[in-house]
Design an enzyme around this catalytic site. Structure first.
Site, PDB file in Angstrom:
ATOM      1  N   ARG A   1       2.997  73.621  60.959  1.00  0.00           N
ATOM      2  CA  ARG A   1       4.078  74.039  61.851  1.00  0.00           C
ATOM      3  C   ARG A   1       3.666  75.267  62.671  1.00  0.00           C
ATOM      4  O   ARG A   1       2.693  75.940  62.373  1.00  0.00           O
ATOM      5  CB  ARG A   1       5.336  74.369  61.029  1.00  0.00           C
ATOM      6  CG  ARG A   1       6.018  73.180  60.420  1.00  0.00           C
ATOM      7  CD  ARG A   1       7.145  73.582  59.475  1.00  0.00           C
ATOM      8  NE  ARG A   1       6.645  74.198  58.249  1.00  0.00           N
ATOM      9  CZ  ARG A   1       7.425  74.652  57.274  1.00  0.00           C
ATOM     10  NH1 ARG A   1       8.749  74.575  57.394  1.00  0.00           N
ATOM     11  NH2 ARG A   1       6.902  75.172  56.185  1.00  0.00           N
TER      12      ARG A   1
ATOM     13  N   LYS B   1       5.730  80.547  57.777  1.00  0.00           N
ATOM     14  CA  LYS B   1       5.616  80.910  56.371  1.00  0.00           C
ATOM     15  C   LYS B   1       5.265  82.389  56.225  1.00  0.00           C
ATOM     16  O   LYS B   1       4.828  83.046  57.162  1.00  0.00           O
ATOM     17  CB  LYS B   1       4.542  80.054  55.674  1.00  0.00           C
ATOM     18  CG  LYS B   1       4.907  78.585  55.584  1.00  0.00           C
ATOM     19  CD  LYS B   1       6.202  78.339  54.839  1.00  0.00           C
ATOM     20  CE  LYS B   1       6.086  78.623  53.356  1.00  0.00           C
ATOM     21  NZ  LYS B   1       7.366  78.359  52.627  1.00  0.00           N
TER      22      LYS B   1
ATOM     23  N   TYR C   1       9.971  83.116  57.341  1.00  0.00           N
ATOM     24  CA  TYR C   1      10.389  82.900  55.951  1.00  0.00           C
ATOM     25  C   TYR C   1       9.539  83.794  55.055  1.00  0.00           C
ATOM     26  O   TYR C   1       8.310  83.813  55.187  1.00  0.00           O
ATOM     27  CB  TYR C   1      10.174  81.438  55.527  1.00  0.00           C
ATOM     28  CG  TYR C   1      11.093  80.440  56.177  1.00  0.00           C
ATOM     29  CD1 TYR C   1      12.466  80.454  55.921  1.00  0.00           C
ATOM     30  CD2 TYR C   1      10.591  79.468  57.024  1.00  0.00           C
ATOM     31  CE1 TYR C   1      13.312  79.530  56.508  1.00  0.00           C
ATOM     32  CE2 TYR C   1      11.431  78.534  57.619  1.00  0.00           C
ATOM     33  CZ  TYR C   1      12.789  78.571  57.357  1.00  0.00           C
ATOM     34  OH  TYR C   1      13.627  77.652  57.936  1.00  0.00           O
TER      35      TYR C   1
ATOM     36  N   HIS D   1      10.816  84.597  51.321  1.00  0.00           N
ATOM     37  CA  HIS D   1      11.075  84.237  49.921  1.00  0.00           C
ATOM     38  C   HIS D   1      10.479  85.286  48.977  1.00  0.00           C
ATOM     39  O   HIS D   1       9.759  84.972  48.035  1.00  0.00           O
ATOM     40  CB  HIS D   1      10.527  82.839  49.609  1.00  0.00           C
ATOM     41  CG  HIS D   1      11.133  81.752  50.442  1.00  0.00           C
ATOM     42  ND1 HIS D   1      12.453  81.356  50.289  1.00  0.00           N
ATOM     43  CD2 HIS D   1      10.618  80.988  51.431  1.00  0.00           C
ATOM     44  CE1 HIS D   1      12.717  80.389  51.158  1.00  0.00           C
ATOM     45  NE2 HIS D   1      11.626  80.152  51.863  1.00  0.00           N
TER      46      HIS D   1
ATOM     47  N   GLU E   1      15.403  83.178  55.664  1.00  0.00           N
ATOM     48  CA  GLU E   1      16.202  82.550  54.612  1.00  0.00           C
ATOM     49  C   GLU E   1      17.419  83.370  54.191  1.00  0.00           C
ATOM     50  O   GLU E   1      18.288  82.853  53.479  1.00  0.00           O
ATOM     51  CB  GLU E   1      15.336  82.230  53.379  1.00  0.00           C
ATOM     52  CG  GLU E   1      14.893  83.433  52.574  1.00  0.00           C
ATOM     53  CD  GLU E   1      13.602  84.056  53.070  1.00  0.00           C
ATOM     54  OE1 GLU E   1      13.067  84.936  52.382  1.00  0.00           O
ATOM     55  OE2 GLU E   1      13.118  83.660  54.158  1.00  0.00           O
TER      56      GLU E   1
ATOM     57  N   ASP F   1       9.654  77.324  46.293  1.00  0.00           N
ATOM     58  CA  ASP F   1       9.286  78.519  47.055  1.00  0.00           C
ATOM     59  C   ASP F   1      10.199  79.697  46.745  1.00  0.00           C
ATOM     60  O   ASP F   1       9.942  80.823  47.174  1.00  0.00           O
ATOM     61  CB  ASP F   1       9.254  78.239  48.568  1.00  0.00           C
ATOM     62  CG  ASP F   1      10.552  77.679  49.100  1.00  0.00           C
ATOM     63  OD1 ASP F   1      11.517  77.530  48.328  1.00  0.00           O
ATOM     64  OD2 ASP F   1      10.608  77.368  50.313  1.00  0.00           O
TER      65      ASP F   1
END
Length: 383
Positions: A26, A86, A105, A107, A129, A281
């Site tokens: 991506r 990511k 993101y 996490h 997120e 994740d």
């Protein structure tokens, strides 16, 4: 007057590095998204071939007004705001500068080394997120949750095949043969999308959740081969005995997911049962799951197949990139137009996305996950 003609707006330099996590295809911004930012007076730098995995060559970015940089180092060095998909991996930590805004993101609660690295970098980390609307929905997680929920069943059906060590059962069955039983833990976006896919393939589906209002809603909208059931340890232990495919779809925003399936439960499952933990994740809701990659997606414990790829939507990058940019671009424009402080003061949704600011954790669930110091975000947003 269109906002991009406002003489008081900020002009920001935005960098889009190429994703370097294993099999992550991506990209954080489409050429269409780049054009929207450029026409508002911002400068967009895209690393060479960053969009190729999603089907967007450098030429399309250049035609949209973006500039191409050859290296990831140059992209990080020049940008005031980094847009990614990511979380940064270890080789990127040293490239991140003090006060640089990272919009991606993260996490954090699932990985302490990343959290500590971002604290040490003294950057500003705004996590997709944890951007949250007043109704508690997560607008930047929803599109990838929709993709991951649908993929969970697609992958699960595949790994139920005998050559891949599954039970050798067809998800939808055939006339005269019962369909597979699919158990979905969590009735949120991921669980709902997984249920639609599994039901469409003809499986016998059960969604478990702790919210009665949510289960009433699902009972109203789901087809007849989908049932709901209260989620508790007793019910889970009973249901896993007959399940063929189990999808973990539990999310606690910004925090580590709870273990609903523990190591000792595997012995009660049928050999060849497939577990797909979409929450991996965020630490995973299945104790025996650990993050895997698209290159080596599964492992087996007690004859149970575990599929625990942490970036499932990365396998369908064209769809995922378009869906993600549709959701993130309006927020990215606000950050670019106003700067992160003013944008977060003006937009409570963005404010909740702030996780780390200039060396301090400002999202309580992240601080609690590692027993680290926590600072109130208002400290940084005050005039």
């Amino acid at each position: 007057m269109p906002p991009y003609l406002n003489p008081n707006r900020l002009a920001m330099i935005i960098g889009v590095p190429k994703e370097i996590k294993n099999n992550e295809n991506r990209v954080a911004l489409t050429p269409a998204g780049a054009k929207e930012l450029v026409k508002r007076g911002h400068t967009v730098y895209v690393q060479h071939t960053a969009g190729e995995g999603s089907g967007f060559p450098d030429e399309e970015y250049e035609n949209a007004g973006a500039k191409i940089l050859q290296t990831i180092e140059a992209t990080y060095e020049i940008a005031e705001m980094i847009m990614k998909v990511k979380e940064p991996i270890e080789s990127e930590y040293k490239l991140i500068r003090e006060n640089q805004l990272l919009f991606t993101y993260f996490h954090f609660a699932s990985y302490e080394p990343l959290t500590k690295a971002m604290v040490e970098s003294k950057s500003v980390c705004l996590a997709y997120e944890t951007v949250e609307k007043a109704d508690r929905s997560l607008p930047l997680l929803i599109p990838m949750s929709e993709v991951a929920g649908r993929m969970a069943v697609q992958k699960g059906a595949n790994y139920l095949e005998k050559p891949l060590k599954g039970r050798g059962i067809l998800l939808g069955g055939v006339p005269g043969v019962l369909p597979a039983k699919v158990l979905i833990l969590g009735g949120g976006i991921v669980g709902t999308q997984a249920a639609w896919m599994a039901a469409g393939l003809g499986a016998d589906v059960t969604i478990m959740d702790v919210s009665l209002p949510r289960m009433r809603y699902l009972d109203d909208v789901m087809p007849a081969n989908v049932n709901t059931m209260m989620s508790n340890e007793y019910n889970i232990r009973e249901m896993i005995k007959s399940a063929d495919l189990i999808v973990g779809a539990v999310l606690i925003p910004g925090a580590k997911a709870p273990h609903l399936i523990t190591r000792d439960m595997l012995k009660d499952m049928k050999p060849g049962t497939v577990l797909v933990d979409v929450a991996v994740d965020q630490g995973g809701c299945i104790e025996t799951c650990k993050p895997t990659t698209h290159e080596n997606p599964t492992f087996i414990i007690d004859d149970v197949v575990h599929y625990c790829v942490a970036n499932m939507p990365g396998a369908v990058p064209y769809t995922s990139t378009l869906a993600l940019t549709n959701a993130t671009l309006p927020y990215a424009i606000q950050l670019a137009e106003k700067g992160w402080k003013q944008a977060c003061n003006d937009n409570a949704e963005l404010k909740l996305g702030l996780n780390v600011i200039q060396g301090e954790i400002v999202y309580k669930a992240v601080a609690d996950a590692f027993d680290m110091p926590y600072a109130m975000v208002e400290k940084y947003l005050a005039d």
